[in-house]
Design an enzyme around this catalytic site. Structure first.
Site, mmCIF file in Angstrom:
data_model
loop_
_atom_site.group_PDB
_atom_site.id
_atom_site.type_symbol
_atom_site.label_atom_id
_atom_site.label_comp_id
_atom_site.label_asym_id
_atom_site.label_seq_id
_atom_site.Cartn_x
_atom_site.Cartn_y
_atom_site.Cartn_z
ATOM 1 C CG HIS A 1 18.876 47.736 35.264
ATOM 2 N ND1 HIS A 1 19.162 46.438 34.903
ATOM 3 C CD2 HIS A 1 18.113 47.645 36.396
ATOM 4 C CE1 HIS A 1 18.600 45.611 35.778
ATOM 5 N NE2 HIS A 1 17.969 46.311 36.688
ATOM 6 C CB CYS B 1 13.358 49.243 38.001
ATOM 7 S SG CYS B 1 14.319 50.204 39.180
#
Ligand code: CP
Ligand code: NVA
Length: 301
Positions: free
Chosen positions: A129, A260
Site C-alpha cells: 500500500h 491507516c
C-alpha cells in the site's frame, strides 16, 4: 519515476522529493493558492475492493489539480468479466493520462504498467500500500521533524501495510521493529530486503520487545479485505498484538501512533489509545490527499 507500483521501486531521493512536494501542495491548499498542475488530464480509478479514503482523496486531489477523475468500478468494467489486463491496459492508455488501481494481486498492477504506456499508481494490493505509506512518512516527518534516529514499530499482521512500512521506513533511514505471530510474517521478498539493513531491522513475536523505546507505533487490521472468511481464526492468532497502555508504556514518552484506517477498536488498538492519538491518525488520513497529489504531479504533469 514512471509509476508507483511498490515502495521497493523507489529510491530514497524519490521518496523525499514526493514528501517535499506533498508538503508544498499542502501549504498551497491551506493558503488558498491555486495549483492546477494537471489541467486537462484524466485519471482513471479502478476499484476491485472497497475504499473510503483512497477513493475520495484521489478524486478530490485530481479536482484540486485541475484534472478530471474517472471512477471505474470493476463491476462495470469488462475486466470484471475476464477481459485480460493486457488489453485493458492498452485500451485505457489511449483515453487516460494515468490509472490508479486497487486490486488483489500485485501482478495485475505490474501488468497494467507493463502493457500500458501511461503512469500506473497502486492504490493497494494484497502485497503493498505505497500511497498510504507515503502519507505515513509525511505525517511522521511533520510530527517528529525528521527521520534521523527515529524508530518505527509495527504490531500485527505481516500484510500489505507492514510490507510497505518496512521498506519505506528503512529507505528514509529509520530503525524498524516489527512484532507479528510466527505464521503471519511478511513475505520473503520483504524480509530479504530488510536483511540488507542489518540491525536497523528486527522482527519478533513479542510486541513489548518491538515497541521498546520506539518513536512511532503503527498497527493495522487483523483481517484485511478479502480475508473476511478467516476473521475468527485470525482473532485468535492476533490476540495480544494490540496497541494498548501496556505497549505505550515501553515506547518513548512522546511516541506517536498511526493507523491507516479503518480501525477495529479493542482488536488491534484500544479505544483509549486510538482517541488519545486521534490527532495524529486523522492528520495521517488527511495527508493521503497531499501525498497522492504529489505522486500524480510527479507522474502525470
Ligand atoms: N487506508 C485506506 O486505504 O483507506 P480506504 O480503504 O478507505 O481507502
Ligand atoms: N490491510 C488492510 C489495509 C486497508 C487500508 C487491507 O488490506 O484491508
Amino acid at each position: 519515476m514512471k509509476h508507483l507500483l511498490k515502495m521497493l521501486d523507489l529510491s530514497t531521493e524519490e521518496i523525499i522529493e514526493i514528501l517535499n512536494l506533498a508538503d508544498q501542495l499542502k501549504y498551497e491548499l491551506k493558503h488558498g493558492i491555486p495549483h492546477p498542475r494537471l489541467q486537462g488530464k484524466t485519471l482513471g480509478m479502478i476499484f476491485q475492493k472497497a475504499s473510503t479514503r483512497t477513493r475520495v482523496s484521489f478524486e478530490t486531489g485530481m479536482y484540486q489539480l485541475g484534472g478530471y477523475p474517472l471512477f471505474l468500478s470493476s463491476n462495470d468494467l469488462q475486466i470484471g468479466r475476464g477481459e485480460p489486463v493486457q488489453d485493458t491496459a492498452r485500451v485505457l492508455s489511449r483515453y487516460l493520462d494515468g490509472i490508479m488501481i486497487r486490486t488483489f494481486e500485485q501482478k495485475e498492477v505490474e501488468d497494467l504498467a507493463k502493457y500500458g504506456n501511461i503512469p500506473i499508481i497502486n492504490g493497494l494490493t494484497d502485497f503493498c500500500h505505497p500511497c498510504q505509506v507515503l502519507a505515513d512518512l509525511m505525517t511522521i516527518r511533520e510530527f517528529k521533524g525528521s527521520f534521523d534516529g527515529k524508530k518505527m514499530c509495527f504490531i500485527g499482521d505481516g500484510n500489505n501495510m507492514a510490507n510497505s512500512l518496512i521498506v519505506g521506513c528503512l529507505k528514509v533511514g529509520m530503525e524498524v521493529a516489527i512484532a507479528c505471530p510466527d505464521d503471519y510474517q511478511p513475505p520473503k521478498e520483504i524480509l530479504d530486503f530488510a536483511a540488507g539493513y542489518g540491525d536497523k531491522f528486527t522482527m519478533t513475536n513479542v510486541p513489548l520487545e518491538a515497541a521498546k523505546d520506539c518513536d512511532v507505533l503503527i498497527t493495522d487490521v487483523w483481517a484485511s479485505m478479502g480475508q473476511e472468511g478467516e476473521a475468527e481464526k485470525r482473532k485468535q492468532a492476533f490476540a495480544g498484538y494490540q496497541i494498548n497502555d501496556e505497549l505505550m508504556a515501553v515506547a518513548k514518552a512522546d511516541a506517536m501512533v498511526l493507523h491507516c484506517l479503518p480501525a477495529h477498536r479493542e482488536e488491534e488498538i484500544t479505544e483509549k489509545v486510538f482517541e488519545a492519538h486521534a490527532n495524529e491518525i486523522f492528520e495521517e488520513a488527511e495527508n493521503r490527499l497531499h501525498a497522492q497529489k504529489a505522486v500524480m504531479v510527479k507522474l502525470m504533469a
